[in-house]
Scaffold this motif. Structure first.
Motif, mmCIF file in Angstrom:
data_model
loop_
_atom_site.group_PDB
_atom_site.id
_atom_site.type_symbol
_atom_site.label_atom_id
_atom_site.label_comp_id
_atom_site.label_asym_id
_atom_site.label_seq_id
_atom_site.Cartn_x
_atom_site.Cartn_y
_atom_site.Cartn_z
ATOM 1 N N TYR A 89 -6.814 -5.496 6.710
ATOM 2 C CA TYR A 89 -6.093 -5.765 7.871
ATOM 3 C C TYR A 89 -6.583 -4.937 9.059
ATOM 4 C CZ TYR A 89 -2.800 -6.118 3.849
ATOM 5 O OH TYR A 89 -2.121 -6.586 2.911
ATOM 6 N N PHE A 117 -9.017 2.153 7.525
ATOM 7 C CA PHE A 117 -10.116 1.889 6.277
ATOM 8 C C PHE A 117 -9.697 0.521 5.593
ATOM 9 C CE2 PHE A 117 -7.041 4.803 4.832
ATOM 10 C CZ PHE A 117 -6.449 4.261 3.669
ATOM 11 N N PHE A 118 -8.505 -0.172 6.037
ATOM 12 C CA PHE A 118 -8.150 -1.187 5.085
ATOM 13 C C PHE A 118 -8.837 -2.560 5.963
ATOM 14 C CE2 PHE A 118 -4.572 1.523 5.542
ATOM 15 C CZ PHE A 118 -4.153 1.719 4.188
ATOM 16 N N GLY A 172 4.284 -0.197 7.415
ATOM 17 C CA GLY A 172 4.372 -1.642 6.470
ATOM 18 C C GLY A 172 4.957 -1.383 5.131
ATOM 19 N N THR A 199 -0.415 4.631 -0.013
ATOM 20 C CA THR A 199 -1.202 5.524 0.404
ATOM 21 C C THR A 199 -0.263 6.534 1.417
ATOM 22 O OG1 THR A 199 -2.339 4.272 2.256
ATOM 23 C CG2 THR A 199 -3.457 4.716 0.179
ATOM 24 N N GLY A 200 0.626 6.000 2.045
ATOM 25 C CA GLY A 200 1.385 6.841 3.183
ATOM 26 C C GLY A 200 2.428 7.612 2.260
ATOM 27 N N GLU A 247 -2.909 12.673 10.203
ATOM 28 C CA GLU A 247 -1.556 12.752 10.669
ATOM 29 C C GLU A 247 -1.456 14.347 11.220
ATOM 30 O OE1 GLU A 247 0.443 9.848 10.696
ATOM 31 O OE2 GLU A 247 2.057 10.877 11.526
ATOM 32 N N VAL A 275 1.002 13.943 3.484
ATOM 33 C CA VAL A 275 0.774 13.692 4.872
ATOM 34 C C VAL A 275 -0.715 13.968 5.176
ATOM 35 C CG1 VAL A 275 0.910 14.726 7.370
ATOM 36 C CG2 VAL A 275 2.956 14.448 5.817
ATOM 37 N N TRP A 276 -1.435 13.034 5.555
ATOM 38 C CA TRP A 276 -3.101 13.033 5.571
ATOM 39 C C TRP A 276 -3.393 13.931 6.601
ATOM 40 C CZ3 TRP A 276 -5.665 11.255 1.319
ATOM 41 C CH2 TRP A 276 -5.136 10.431 0.557
ATOM 42 N N ASN A 327 0.930 -1.126 -0.053
ATOM 43 C CA ASN A 327 -0.008 -0.055 0.044
ATOM 44 C C ASN A 327 0.669 1.170 -0.112
ATOM 45 O OD1 ASN A 327 -1.402 2.203 1.414
ATOM 46 N ND2 ASN A 327 -2.993 0.609 1.138
ATOM 47 N N LYS A 341 4.581 -4.500 9.634
ATOM 48 C CA LYS A 341 3.335 -4.921 8.773
ATOM 49 C C LYS A 341 2.321 -5.775 9.798
ATOM 50 C CE LYS A 341 4.673 -5.478 4.040
ATOM 51 N NZ LYS A 341 6.005 -5.580 4.108
ATOM 52 N N TRP A 342 1.274 -5.027 10.277
ATOM 53 C CA TRP A 342 0.247 -5.507 11.252
ATOM 54 C C TRP A 342 -0.165 -7.047 10.971
ATOM 55 C CZ3 TRP A 342 -3.208 -1.224 8.925
ATOM 56 C CH2 TRP A 342 -2.458 -0.073 9.007
ATOM 57 N N ASN A 343 0.036 -7.486 9.725
ATOM 58 C CA ASN A 343 -0.397 -9.040 9.490
ATOM 59 C C ASN A 343 0.937 -9.917 9.324
ATOM 60 O OD1 ASN A 343 0.282 -7.262 7.245
ATOM 61 N ND2 ASN A 343 -0.031 -8.921 5.996
ATOM 62 N N GLY A 373 2.505 5.278 9.803
ATOM 63 C CA GLY A 373 3.110 6.513 9.952
ATOM 64 C C GLY A 373 3.311 7.189 8.547
ATOM 65 N N GLY A 374 3.374 6.498 7.414
ATOM 66 C CA GLY A 374 3.565 6.844 6.338
ATOM 67 C C GLY A 374 4.989 7.215 6.108
HETATM 68 C C1 LIG Z 1 -3.637 6.622 4.633
HETATM 69 S S1 LIG Z 1 -2.091 6.180 4.881
HETATM 70 C C2 LIG Z 1 -1.863 7.146 6.592
HETATM 71 C C3 LIG Z 1 -0.364 7.535 6.644
HETATM 72 C C4 LIG Z 1 0.039 8.317 7.667
HETATM 73 N N1 LIG Z 1 -0.624 8.034 8.983
HETATM 74 C C5 LIG Z 1 -0.795 9.835 7.207
HETATM 75 O O1 LIG Z 1 -1.973 9.949 8.035
HETATM 76 O O2 LIG Z 1 -0.514 10.777 6.506
HETATM 77 C C6 LIG Z 1 -2.249 4.609 5.634
HETATM 78 C C7 LIG Z 1 -1.040 3.849 6.078
HETATM 79 O O3 LIG Z 1 -1.157 2.602 6.529
HETATM 80 C C8 LIG Z 1 0.001 1.650 6.071
HETATM 81 N N2 LIG Z 1 -0.362 0.340 6.054
HETATM 82 C C9 LIG Z 1 -1.531 -0.215 5.258
HETATM 83 N N3 LIG Z 1 -1.584 -1.374 5.507
HETATM 84 C C10 LIG Z 1 -0.736 -1.893 6.416
HETATM 85 C C11 LIG Z 1 -0.337 -3.128 6.997
HETATM 86 N N4 LIG Z 1 -0.874 -4.171 6.913
HETATM 87 N N5 LIG Z 1 0.856 -3.093 7.996
HETATM 88 C C12 LIG Z 1 1.430 -1.689 7.999
HETATM 89 N N6 LIG Z 1 1.084 -0.788 7.655
HETATM 90 C C13 LIG Z 1 -0.089 -0.671 6.762
HETATM 91 C C14 LIG Z 1 0.339 2.098 4.588
HETATM 92 O O4 LIG Z 1 1.641 1.997 4.211
HETATM 93 C C15 LIG Z 1 0.033 3.779 4.823
HETATM 94 O O5 LIG Z 1 1.352 4.390 5.164
#
Ligand SMILES: C[S@@+](CC[C@H](N)C(=O)[O-])C[C@H]1O[C@@H](n2cnc3c(N)ncnc32)[C@H](O)[C@@H]1O
Length: 301
Positions: free
Chosen positions: A211, A207-208, A153, A96-97, A105, A101-102, A94, A183-185, A129-130
């Motif tokens: 996960y 939102f995943f 992750g 998205t991070g 965050e 910076v969303w 993924n 990675k949480w998984n 934390g992205g």
């Molecule tokens: C929308 S981004 C948010 C990033 C940051 N916290 C921000 O708000 O700017 C979601 C983050 O979750 C991480 N992520 C998604 N699935 C993951 C997993 N299974 N384990 C660890 N990180 C994960 C992504 O790599 C991404 O950085």
């Protein structure tokens, strides 16, 4: 029956990605320069923090100095990745991070700055934390935390965070700061962290669908009994509620909408601009606090 459930899951997952895709496209729109007028500019920040460009290698990254007018003593250098992330790249593991910076965050960062006393002598971990782990870096720079672990992750995010740690290391004082891919998984890869943390922070990671249970289990694994997780995330459809429903099995869960007067005022102002520009469902960070139950509490629940 299974087949029907799978189809339902797939269509729910599709809807979640639509919500995220919409947010990403809005974000890219708001990033485009001169042709874009204020009236069509989409929401991307609550302007709680300000940034100044320090240097850039346009192809790959830029360094920004982050400041906050409410805390003039605070400044930190943060590296952003600048490579365009295409919508297609978001599907699968993924990226998205690495987009930006969303807002969650940003709000988590502001919360950490305002409440730095909470982290004194604590072991703190940021999950998901992205590319910047901005909030975790702020805890490292501004508080007297014992240890701060910055994680995501995504490998590229973690490499970028390593550069940020290196650049700011003179600002950490006695706080030990490390970064790591988590990675949480992949629980077997972070067993060594079990029960080590007093406080977990996390922004916009609920939102995943795939996960969500892993995230709840990771928080449970890492936190000491009585430990706290401070989480900010927008509703994004039913995803925040789905997270809270899973979290309730293991934690005391508190959900707050109006937790900061400045932010609430900005939120009210933004609402007047209409959904096209500001949609609280995808933009307003809700504040969730999880407190890890001890064995006794779990039994009585
Ligand atoms: C929308 S981004 C948010 C990033 C940051 N916290 C921000 O708000 O700017 C979601 C983050 O979750 C991480 N992520 C998604 N699935 C993951 C997993 N299974 N384990 C660890 N990180 C994960 C992504 O790599 C991404 O950085």
């Amino acid at each position: 029956m299974r087949g029907r459930e799978n189809t339902k899951c797939n269509s729910n997952a599709k809807k979640r990605w639509q919500i995220l895709k919409q947010a990403l496209l809005q974000r890219q729109k708001s990033a485009v320069g001169s042709g874009d007028t204020v009236s069509v500019r989409r929401f991307s920040t609550f302007e709680l923090l300000s940034t100044k460009l320090i240097s850039t290698n346009e192809q790959e990254h830029l360094w920004l100095q982050y400041n906050c007018s409410v805390f003039p003593e605070f400044n930190v250098d943060i590296r952003h990745l600048t490579q365009q992330v295409k919508v297609d790249d978001l599907i699968g593991f993924n990226n998205t991070g690495n987009v930006c910076v969303w807002p969650s965050e940003e709000v988590l960062s502001y919360y950490c700055l305002k409440n730095k006393h909470l982290f004194r002598n604590q072991n703190v971990c940021e999950l998901g934390g992205g590319m910047t782990c901005l909030a975790g870096v702020i805890v490292a720079v501004c508080s007297d935390a014992s240890h701060v672990l910055l994680t995501d992750g995504n490998e590229n995010s973690v490499t970028n965070v390593s550069s940020i740690i290196e650049r700011n290391k003179t600002l950490f004082g006695k706080t030990e700061v490390t970064g790591r891919e988590l990675k949480w998984n992949e629980r077997e890869k972070f067993d060594d962290l079990s029960g080590q943390y007093d406080h977990i922070i996390c922004a916009d990671c609920l939102f995943f669908d795939q996960y969500r249970q892993d995230l709840v289990d990771t928080i449970d694994c890492l936190l000491k009994p009585g430990g706290t997780a401070s989480i900010f995330a927008p509703y994004r459809g039913t995803t925040l509620q789905a997270f809270c429903d899973l979290a309730k099995v293991k934690f005391n869960v508190d959900v707050q909408l109006n937790y900061d007067a400045t932010l609430w005022q900005k939120h009210q102002q933004m609402l007047t601009k209409g959904k096209e520009i500001y949609d609280e469902n995808i933009h307003y960070p809700v504040f969730i606090t999880l407190t890890k139950m001890d064995a006794k509490e779990l039994k009585t629940n």
